[in-house]
Design an enzyme around this catalytic site. Sequence first.
Site, PDB file in Angstrom:
ATOM      1  N   GLY A 218       0.820  -1.195   0.000  1.00  0.00           N
ATOM      2  CA  GLY A 218       0.000   0.000   0.000  1.00  0.00           C
ATOM      3  C   GLY A 218       0.863   1.258   0.000  1.00  0.00           C
ATOM      4  O   GLY A 218       1.935   1.309  -0.605  1.00  0.00           O
ATOM      5  N   SER A 219       0.406   2.260   0.723  1.00  0.00           N
ATOM      6  CA  SER A 219       1.034   3.580   0.614  1.00  0.00           C
ATOM      7  C   SER A 219       2.405   3.688   1.259  1.00  0.00           C
ATOM      8  O   SER A 219       3.096   4.698   1.045  1.00  0.00           O
ATOM      9  CB  SER A 219       0.105   4.640   1.206  1.00  0.00           C
ATOM     10  OG  SER A 219      -1.033   4.816   0.388  1.00  0.00           O
ATOM     11  N   VAL A 220       2.848   2.715   2.047  1.00  0.00           N
ATOM     12  CA  VAL A 220       4.228   2.815   2.542  1.00  0.00           C
ATOM     13  C   VAL A 220       5.212   2.698   1.381  1.00  0.00           C
ATOM     14  O   VAL A 220       6.354   3.162   1.476  1.00  0.00           O
ATOM     15  CB  VAL A 220       4.545   1.761   3.638  1.00  0.00           C
ATOM     16  CG1 VAL A 220       3.728   2.017   4.892  1.00  0.00           C
ATOM     17  CG2 VAL A 220       4.347   0.347   3.132  1.00  0.00           C
ATOM     18  N   LYS A 222       5.012   4.326  -1.241  1.00  0.00           N
ATOM     19  CA  LYS A 222       5.203   5.674  -1.791  1.00  0.00           C
ATOM     20  C   LYS A 222       6.551   6.267  -1.383  1.00  0.00           C
ATOM     21  O   LYS A 222       7.065   7.162  -2.060  1.00  0.00           O
ATOM     22  CB  LYS A 222       4.059   6.578  -1.351  1.00  0.00           C
ATOM     23  CG  LYS A 222       2.729   6.234  -2.016  1.00  0.00           C
ATOM     24  CD  LYS A 222       1.575   7.026  -1.437  1.00  0.00           C
ATOM     25  CE  LYS A 222       0.259   6.613  -2.102  1.00  0.00           C
ATOM     26  NZ  LYS A 222      -0.921   7.248  -1.469  1.00  0.00           N
TER      27      LYS A 222
END
Length: 485
Positions: A218-220, A222
């Site tokens: 997920g967004s980690v 990013k």
Amino acid sequence: MNAPIRRLAVVVAAMFAALLISTTYIQFFQADTLREMAGNRRTLLDQYGRDRGAILVDGTPIAESEPTDDDLRWIRTYSQGQLYAHVTGYYSFTYGAGLGLERSENALLSGSADSLFYRRLPDLVTGREPTGATLEITIDPRVQRAAAQALGDRRGAVVALDPRTGAILAMVSHPTYDPNTLSSHNLSAVQQSYETLNEDASRPLVNRAIAGDLYPPGSVFKLVVAAAALESNEFNPDSELPSPLRYTLPGTSTSIPNFGGSSCSGGETTSLFDSVRVSCNTSFAWLAGELGADQLNAQAEAFGFGQPLQVPLPVTPSRYPVDADDAQVGLTGIGQYDVRVTPLQVAMIAASIANDGVLMQPHLVDTVRDKDLDPIDTTSAQELSTPISVTTAQELTDMMVAVVDAGSGGAAALPGIQVAGKTGTAEFGTTGAAHAWFTGFAPADNPTIAVAVLVESATADWTGETGGVVAAPIARAVLEAGVNP
């Protein structure tokens, strides 16, 4: 000598030759195979009958051998079995050295390692029973306990590292198990326990921190995308990125929204800095497409993706997908599609940012000691790679501090201590289920601990288990234990 007697003599000689050859083959060529057979009780008794070395945490044994009055002579005991189960593994008369350090460092613990040869010579001369080496490991008991208590009965994992050295300060995987049930001398009970653990759908024997099924980050992820953008010298923290309410993936009619369907900044663009702070999906999907799969894969590999790793427990390599099309590359920008990671890998990303861009080799064993506790070998801190520059590391740190101070990671904040972090909520499957993530480090200006927290989806469909809601408070407890001895 008549013909019948000559023929009989030839047959007898052939039989003796066959017996000699087969005996030699069995004793020489098959010796190792026979010795390692699970059912070879004599070998098992010889190995299990040794004083196996202890495993120490802060000088206290968490695994040790105690003498018994039965024919097995020793029993392996685990004083805090469930807390350290995935670190120690188990040592069983029935199943041998299984999982954890018991398996990966079996040669040292049993005393059979080549590095112990000269220390075994006095035992050979005196006839004294050989003893195994003792392992002093890097786990910080306060951090380990804080991680286990904060994770509670949720399925997931926590990994904490010292970013300066790579020392593993905590490694927790839930659900856990009690290795004492597998080291018992009640062999029927051991068999029943082993079968029960293997049949358990929650897979308590799997170390979720480093192995088993990999997870979408997920967004980690990013952080990896932002690192690639900054390292390209084509973007800086103030670079404006498109941030529509929905982003249509290239070559498709499929669009992805921002979390909650909200705007990232109230306008049509958002800076890279704020895109990290508010975890803007649409800008990162666009940014991934601009960078391309090759650049993202190279950055991921620099952080350790795809590399076989021994800590000394074997670590399943994380992966960035190969041969992704343009739409799939866009999805990887938000840590979806086929990006897959271990919690250890995510902790390594945070640790390298915390350590001015230098990634240290993660390790679990600090010192190997002989039976008198004199040091035999000490692990030195080693650089694994330099995935980003000092400048990029500082820029990412500033973004991660903003995530905690004014973004989705507020639940990880500590009073009087600046925390850097990144949340993630990773969808998987087709029902909307999502894992919760948080990674970060503290103190942000002089980091001594980096952490990654994964909480597996508690339900088949998503009911609000975001990284900021579920994982960040767990990380807070771990970071607090690490910075406040």
